[in-house]
Enzyme design. Structure first.
Site, mmCIF file in Angstrom:
data_model
loop_
_atom_site.group_PDB
_atom_site.id
_atom_site.type_symbol
_atom_site.label_atom_id
_atom_site.label_comp_id
_atom_site.label_asym_id
_atom_site.label_seq_id
_atom_site.Cartn_x
_atom_site.Cartn_y
_atom_site.Cartn_z
ATOM 1 N N SER A 201 49.579 -9.526 0.525
ATOM 2 C CA SER A 201 50.868 -10.014 0.034
ATOM 3 C C SER A 201 50.694 -10.472 -1.402
ATOM 4 C CB SER A 201 51.360 -11.191 0.882
ATOM 5 O OG SER A 201 52.469 -11.837 0.282
ATOM 6 N N TYR B 294 49.791 -20.040 3.734
ATOM 7 C CA TYR B 294 49.983 -18.590 3.720
ATOM 8 C C TYR B 294 49.298 -17.971 2.510
ATOM 9 C CZ TYR B 294 52.399 -14.087 4.013
ATOM 10 O OH TYR B 294 52.696 -12.744 4.105
#
Length: 258
Positions: free
Chosen positions: A141, A154
């Site tokens: 990501s 995250y």
């Protein structure tokens, strides 16, 4: 990809029950791969298997929790062949600050996004080597490159996934296995933000508020399939894909409310 007259290549897709994983499985099956659908939710991957088979495509479902080391080993042993591994299983949990963050949320994200990638990759590497032309693809990501408030856990987990891909590529240099990393930016799927915010639909919707066209699961899947189907000597080390409205992790164009 034409595979006439020879055994189809096998692609394993983790987290194939929804979103990017399911879209990727469809795309690889359409490209001629025999796709192994791996995910925790048996009903969802069984449904996807039926859909693909009814379309004349080659797929089989296999229930798998990438956080279960024994299950991963058993899964690897069940495969007669593997040519492509798409490490897609992952996700975010919570949006708290570092100060207020729940260590259990951070642990859960690390276990699936980092250790899950590690477990499955380790287990399938012998088969990928044996194929003579293997591919490991990691879905990371853009969050893994740029910290943002409320995203510490995250960001840390996706940076870990990025580091696995980068290190593995160095360690396998000279071997017949490519290592690809795809890092999506803002993607709107049916579950990602909803899961992140523990089912809070309003908080989930706010992530995309005013953004005309976030990426879709199909956009990312198209990128994955393109990368995997390049000629064997071509390695897409790292491909960052964002919607046009997102110039950076912290720079998103949002249309004003009417």
């Amino acid at each position: 990809m034409s595979q006439a007259g020879r055994e189809p290549k096998v692609a394993v897709v983790t987290g194939a029950s929804s979103g990017i994983g399911a879209a990727t499985a469809r795309g690889l099956a359409e490209a001629g791969y025999r796709v192994v659908l791996a995910a925790r939710r048996k009903d969802r991957i069984a449904e996807l298997e039926r859909e693909l088979v009814e379309r004349g495509l080659d797929a089989r479902a296999h229930a798998l929790d990438v956080t279960d080391a024994d299950a991963v080993r058993e899964f690897a042993a069940s495969l007669e062949r593997v040519d492509v591994l798409v490490n897609n299983a992952g996700g975010a949990v919570g949006g708290d600050t570092v100060e207020a963050g729940d260590p259990a949320d951070w642990q859960a994200m690390y276990d699936v996004n980092v250790l899950g990638v590690l477990r499955v990759t380790q287990a399938l590497l012998p088969g990928l080597r044996a194929s003579g032309d293997g591919t490991v693809l990691v879905l990371s990501s853009t969050a893994g490159f740029t910290p943002y408030e409320g995203g510490g856990g995250y960001v840390a987990a996706k940076h870990g996934a990025h580091v696995i891909a980068a290190t593995l590529r160095l360690e396998l240099c000279g071997e017949p296995v490519r290592v690809i990393e795809i890092a999506p930016g803002m993607v709107r799927t049916e579950e990602f933000s909803l899961n992140r915010f523990h089912g809070d639909a309003d908080r989930a919707a706010a992530v995309y508020e005013g953004v005309a066209e976030p990426l879709t699961a199909e956009d990312v899947a198209d990128t994955v399939v393109w990368s995997v189907t390049r000629p064997s000597h071509v390695n897409i080390d790292l491909l960052v894909v964002r919607p046009r409205a997102q110039a950076a992790q912290h720079k998103v164009h949002r249309e004003p409310r009417a």
